[in-house]
Design a protein around this motif. Sequence first.
Motif, PDB file in Angstrom:
ATOM      1  N   LEU A  28      13.758  29.690   7.323  1.00 37.93           N
ATOM      2  CA  LEU A  28      14.819  29.058   8.109  1.00 37.93           C
ATOM      3  C   LEU A  28      15.596  30.112   8.891  1.00 37.93           C
ATOM      4  CD1 LEU A  28      16.244  26.535   5.485  1.00 37.93           C
ATOM      5  CD2 LEU A  28      14.577  26.112   7.297  1.00 37.93           C
ATOM      6  N   LEU A  29      16.078  29.716  10.050  1.00 35.72           N
ATOM      7  CA  LEU A  29      16.909  30.577  10.883  1.00 35.72           C
ATOM      8  C   LEU A  29      18.344  30.481  10.384  1.00 35.72           C
ATOM      9  CD1 LEU A  29      17.195  32.362  13.414  1.00 35.72           C
ATOM     10  CD2 LEU A  29      17.537  30.249  14.729  1.00 35.72           C
ATOM     11  N   ALA A  30      18.896  31.587   9.904  1.00 31.22           N
ATOM     12  CA  ALA A  30      20.263  31.599   9.379  1.00 31.22           C
ATOM     13  C   ALA A  30      21.258  31.233  10.476  1.00 31.22           C
ATOM     14  CB  ALA A  30      20.601  32.968   8.803  1.00 31.22           C
ATOM     15  N   GLY A  31      22.108  30.264  10.186  1.00 37.65           N
ATOM     16  CA  GLY A  31      23.153  29.875  11.128  1.00 37.65           C
ATOM     17  C   GLY A  31      22.645  29.191  12.386  1.00 37.65           C
ATOM     18  N   GLY A  32      21.385  28.771  12.410  1.00 37.83           N
ATOM     19  CA  GLY A  32      20.803  28.244  13.632  1.00 37.83           C
ATOM     20  C   GLY A  32      20.964  26.758  13.862  1.00 37.83           C
ATOM     21  N   GLY A  33      21.338  26.004  12.864  1.00 39.08           N
ATOM     22  CA  GLY A  33      21.382  24.548  13.007  1.00 39.08           C
ATOM     23  C   GLY A  33      22.720  24.019  13.491  1.00 39.08           C
ATOM     24  N   VAL A  34      22.722  22.768  13.885  1.00 40.04           N
ATOM     25  CA  VAL A  34      23.932  22.088  14.325  1.00 40.04           C
ATOM     26  C   VAL A  34      24.720  21.655  13.092  1.00 40.04           C
ATOM     27  CG1 VAL A  34      24.825  20.055  15.537  1.00 40.04           C
ATOM     28  CG2 VAL A  34      22.844  21.282  16.441  1.00 40.04           C
ATOM     29  N   LYS A  35      26.027  21.939  13.091  1.00 39.16           N
ATOM     30  CA  LYS A  35      26.896  21.550  11.983  1.00 39.16           C
ATOM     31  C   LYS A  35      27.648  20.286  12.376  1.00 39.16           C
ATOM     32  CE  LYS A  35      27.732  26.357  10.886  1.00 39.16           C
ATOM     33  NZ  LYS A  35      28.734  27.408  10.920  1.00 39.16           N
ATOM     34  N   ARG A  36      27.968  19.491  11.361  1.00 37.77           N
ATOM     35  CA  ARG A  36      28.756  18.298  11.628  1.00 37.77           C
ATOM     36  C   ARG A  36      29.537  17.919  10.380  1.00 37.77           C
ATOM     37  NH1 ARG A  36      25.215  12.809  11.487  1.00 37.77           N
ATOM     38  NH2 ARG A  36      25.934  12.442   9.417  1.00 37.77           N
ATOM     39  N   ALA A  37      30.617  17.216  10.597  1.00 35.62           N
ATOM     40  CA  ALA A  37      31.430  16.708   9.502  1.00 35.62           C
ATOM     41  C   ALA A  37      31.638  15.220   9.720  1.00 35.62           C
ATOM     42  CB  ALA A  37      32.772  17.428   9.446  1.00 35.62           C
ATOM     43  N   SER A  38      31.623  14.487   8.624  1.00 37.70           N
ATOM     44  CA  SER A  38      31.876  13.049   8.670  1.00 37.70           C
ATOM     45  C   SER A  38      33.017  12.739   7.707  1.00 37.70           C
ATOM     46  CB  SER A  38      30.642  12.262   8.232  1.00 37.70           C
ATOM     47  OG  SER A  38      29.545  12.562   9.046  1.00 37.70           O
ATOM     48  N   LEU A  39      33.962  11.958   8.172  1.00 42.11           N
ATOM     49  CA  LEU A  39      35.067  11.488   7.339  1.00 42.11           C
ATOM     50  C   LEU A  39      34.958   9.978   7.245  1.00 42.11           C
ATOM     51  CD1 LEU A  39      38.101  13.426   8.892  1.00 42.11           C
ATOM     52  CD2 LEU A  39      37.021  13.871   6.691  1.00 42.11           C
ATOM     53  N   SER A  40      35.323   9.435   6.109  1.00 44.90           N
ATOM     54  CA  SER A  40      35.365   7.984   5.993  1.00 44.90           C
ATOM     55  C   SER A  40      36.475   7.596   5.039  1.00 44.90           C
ATOM     56  CB  SER A  40      34.026   7.423   5.521  1.00 44.90           C
ATOM     57  OG  SER A  40      33.734   7.878   4.227  1.00 44.90           O
TER      58      SER A  40
END
Length: 137
Positions: free
Chosen positions: A53-65
Amino acid sequence: MAAQSGKDMLLKLDETGSGSFLTVAGLRSRSLSLNAASVDTTDQESAGRWRELLAGGGVKRASLSGSGVFKDQGSDAAIRGLFFAGTIRTWQLILPSFGVVEGPFQIVALEFSADHAGEVTFDLALESAGEVTFAAV
């Protein structure tokens, strides 16, 4: 860390963008989900054909509910207005004895329900729309 009371986990909205936060009243449950997509860089020369895996390469997201009952006219009207306008505002989630998660979120779902012999309840879902920060307390 000792067990924490769930009622102390607060969801707050910067209603006008001024930095003044309003607690969303009537919530009975709240949750936060943090995710980071992985970027697979595996190729024919990967050791033992194990995934890389590429370190730090992915899209981050947060979900609140959250879900609860409408109890406060001010926060109720603000939530409805933001949903129908599709407005992005800064929100905070206060995690007792842990920290504060803050960032821009958009309301992506707003559901209402009721039982004949009960109160009207609502469910709220928010998705991050920019950088989310964490500050330890």
